[in-house]
Design an enzyme around this catalytic site. Sequence first.
Site, mmCIF file in Angstrom:
data_model
loop_
_atom_site.group_PDB
_atom_site.id
_atom_site.type_symbol
_atom_site.label_atom_id
_atom_site.label_comp_id
_atom_site.label_asym_id
_atom_site.label_seq_id
_atom_site.Cartn_x
_atom_site.Cartn_y
_atom_site.Cartn_z
ATOM 1 N N VAL A 1 0.838 -1.205 0.000
ATOM 2 C CA VAL A 1 0.000 0.000 0.000
ATOM 3 C C VAL A 1 0.873 1.255 0.000
ATOM 4 O O VAL A 1 0.572 2.234 -0.688
ATOM 5 C CB VAL A 1 -0.999 -0.019 1.173
ATOM 6 C CG1 VAL A 1 -1.715 1.313 1.316
ATOM 7 C CG2 VAL A 1 -2.017 -1.139 0.975
ATOM 8 N N ALA B 1 2.002 1.689 -3.490
ATOM 9 C CA ALA B 1 0.900 2.164 -4.342
ATOM 10 C C ALA B 1 0.613 3.640 -4.104
ATOM 11 O O ALA B 1 0.464 4.411 -5.060
ATOM 12 C CB ALA B 1 -0.357 1.331 -4.084
ATOM 13 N N GLU B 2 0.527 4.058 -2.836
ATOM 14 C CA GLU B 2 0.231 5.459 -2.557
ATOM 15 C C GLU B 2 1.378 6.361 -2.997
ATOM 16 O O GLU B 2 1.153 7.463 -3.494
ATOM 17 C CB GLU B 2 -0.087 5.686 -1.083
ATOM 18 C CG GLU B 2 -0.518 7.127 -0.838
ATOM 19 C CD GLU B 2 -1.365 7.326 0.400
ATOM 20 O OE1 GLU B 2 -1.724 8.494 0.634
ATOM 21 O OE2 GLU B 2 -1.679 6.356 1.090
ATOM 22 N N SER B 3 2.600 5.876 -2.861
ATOM 23 C CA SER B 3 3.758 6.675 -3.289
ATOM 24 C C SER B 3 3.728 6.933 -4.792
ATOM 25 O O SER B 3 3.896 8.072 -5.233
ATOM 26 C CB SER B 3 5.060 5.963 -2.910
ATOM 27 O OG SER B 3 5.173 5.818 -1.520
#
Length: 140
Positions: free
Chosen positions: A59, A62-64
């Site tokens: 996660v 993914a957020e990065s």
Amino acid sequence: MMFNREKILEVCEKMSQNTLMQTLEIEYIDAGEDFLTAKMPVNPRVHQPMGLLHGGASVALAESVGSAASVMFIDSATQEVRGIEISANHLKSKKEGTVFATAKIIHKGRSIHLWEIKITDEEGSLISLCKLTNMVLSRK
């Protein structure tokens, strides 16, 4: 604005200095007009207790990549990006090697960006499928 792949990758790497992205060894490797790709090594640094890739590390990857991708579409002198919602479905485990996250734009509004992020392994097998919503704010 003219698309410049090398400049985007350079900016992403610079933004990562002294952050979680650097700690997780996330490296931005490709960019296009509607996508951004990063890779992360899978090793004990990102394992959960059973020796598998931690869902939280996926996660974070993914957020990065999704947040950095939103930066491609804003005026960073007057605007900034905040992730406001992320969801993830972890479909396959991974013990070692490398995972690749590619963020592709689904919706590019003035104040909201919606991204689909696919995390795959070296063979292209889908490890996690994520969706990220970013809000575009005026810089104070």
